[in-house]
Motif scaffolding. Structure first.
Motif, mmCIF file in Angstrom:
data_model
loop_
_atom_site.group_PDB
_atom_site.id
_atom_site.type_symbol
_atom_site.label_atom_id
_atom_site.label_comp_id
_atom_site.label_asym_id
_atom_site.label_seq_id
_atom_site.Cartn_x
_atom_site.Cartn_y
_atom_site.Cartn_z
ATOM 1 N N MET A 88 70.068 84.983 102.955
ATOM 2 C CA MET A 88 69.232 83.928 102.387
ATOM 3 C C MET A 88 69.821 82.555 102.704
ATOM 4 N N GLN A 89 68.942 81.566 102.709
ATOM 5 C CA GLN A 89 69.389 80.212 103.012
ATOM 6 C C GLN A 89 70.122 79.605 101.815
ATOM 7 N N ILE A 90 71.213 78.900 102.097
ATOM 8 C CA ILE A 90 72.005 78.283 101.046
ATOM 9 C C ILE A 90 71.308 77.022 100.546
ATOM 10 N N ASP A 91 71.254 76.848 99.251
ATOM 11 C CA ASP A 91 70.696 75.635 98.654
ATOM 12 C C ASP A 91 71.799 74.577 98.610
ATOM 13 N N GLU A 92 71.779 73.664 99.565
ATOM 14 C CA GLU A 92 72.847 72.679 99.693
ATOM 15 C C GLU A 92 72.914 71.741 98.494
ATOM 16 N N ASN A 93 71.767 71.401 97.919
ATOM 17 C CA ASN A 93 71.759 70.500 96.754
ATOM 18 C C ASN A 93 72.480 71.128 95.567
ATOM 19 N N LEU A 94 72.147 72.379 95.274
ATOM 20 C CA LEU A 94 72.817 73.062 94.166
ATOM 21 C C LEU A 94 74.310 73.227 94.457
ATOM 22 N N ALA A 95 74.652 73.469 95.717
ATOM 23 C CA ALA A 95 76.068 73.599 96.083
ATOM 24 C C ALA A 95 76.818 72.297 95.822
ATOM 25 N N ARG A 96 76.172 71.147 96.160
ATOM 26 C CA ARG A 96 76.805 69.848 95.891
ATOM 27 C C ARG A 96 76.936 69.607 94.397
ATOM 28 N N TYR A 97 75.908 69.953 93.627
ATOM 29 C CA TYR A 97 75.982 69.780 92.178
ATOM 30 C C TYR A 97 77.093 70.655 91.585
#
Length: 319
Positions: free
Chosen positions: A1-10
């Motif tokens: 699955m594609q990584i959610d970069e926004n949630l990773a930054r948060y």
């Protein structure tokens, strides 16, 4: 699955914010220690000078809460914010990667230190234990700093070998058990320090002041024992479940891999501590040193085995 970069930054932001908040808590607690010592010096000088008179017609001023008490309450309130931020960073990491966030050393240390602070809130919430938080948070901050720098891994899918339903079961139990052992190890270290500063012993130096702020030695010893009783079966269950996973993944329950061997040694040391704690002649300092040895074995297993020694469990996620 594609990584959610926004949630990773948060998630990363919440993790870094938690470190800052924990550092603020330590500063407040050190300030509390300093204030308490200053008050003790002022009271001693006042007593030597004879103190203010309390003759007829003397109006007593209302007694305000000491600054040290207010600082302690403030530190405890800020601590809760830090724990919430750290737990939030774990949850967001999981949503960002669409998996259970325990696929590398960064995530493992985050979970273990979060478990230590949550266990601390449960066991150290009473006023008599709150002075221990400064000593618990220092290793937590150091471990989190290492996790966020040296051990940090970008949010990504786990390696194929870890794509199993055993990952959240086995690694969660082991990480939580490790967090419990962190509290137990700190309690035993403080017990060994406190027992050298007997209750009621007057001391004009800072070490004596710190000792007086800690719970008595017997209370620290009981705390170490109670937390080990919780961590021991958890860690043991984690080792057993890991063996079951090893049989499914590698076709054998036990192969004396470095990680397996060191985990077994740590488990034996904690078993020896519980036995020594119940044996006449081995209680107090001897048993406490065994508990500290078990904690050192856990740290050796976490850092040296995972980073330096290669084996089938080499999933640290380091570049």
């Amino acid at each position: 699955m594609q990584i959610d970069e926004n949630l990773a930054r948060y998630s990363d932001f919440a993790f870094k914010s938690a470190i800052v908040v924990y550092a603020i808590v330590v500063i407040l607690l050190i300030w509390q220690y300093a204030t308490t010592r200053a008050n003790q010096v002022a009271e001693r000088e006042l007593a030597m000078a004879g103190g203010p008179g309390s003759g007829p017609g003397k109006i007593e001023a209302p007694v305000a809460r000491p600054l040290s008490e207010r600082l302690g309450n403030m530190a405890f309130s800020v601590l809760v914010v830090g724990i919430v931020l750290q737990v939030l960073s774990i949850v967001l990491r999981g949503f960002a990667t669409h998996r259970f966030p325990l696929g590398n050393m960064y995530e493992f240390v985050t979970m273990a230190t979060a478990a230590a602070t949550v266990v601390g809130i449960i066991f150290l919430r009473e006023q008599r234990y709150r002075s221990m938080w400064a000593f618990l948070l220092v290793p937590v901050i150091l471990l989190m700093f290492l996790a966020g720098t040296v051990l940090y891994a970008d949010a990504a899918p786990v390696v194929p070998a870890l794509r199993s339903f055993w990952l959240p079961v086995h690694v969660t139990i082991v990480s939580v058990g490790s967090g419990v052992f962190l509290v137990s190890g700190i309690a035993s270290l403080l017990f060994l320090y406190r027992i050298r500063q007997p209750e009621g012993q007057e001391s004009a130096n800072i070490l004596g002041t710190i000792a007086k702020r800690l719970p008595d030695a017997r209370t620290l010893d009981r705390l170490a024992y109670k937390t080990t009783i919780i961590g021991f079966p958890l860690f043991g269950a984690g080792v057993i479940l890991g063996a079951i996973w090893a049989e499914a993944a590698w076709g054998r329950f036990w192969g004396w891999d470095p990680k397996e061997t060191c985990s077994f040694i740590a488990w034996v040391l904690y078993a020896a501590y519980l036995h020594a704690r119940a044996t006449s002649g081995w209680r107090d300092t001897k048993a406490a040193w065994i508990n500290v040895a078990g904690f050192v074995a856990m740290l050796f297993n976490l850092f040296i085995i995972n980073i330096v020694i290669s084996g089938l469990h080499s999933y640290a996620g380091l570049n």
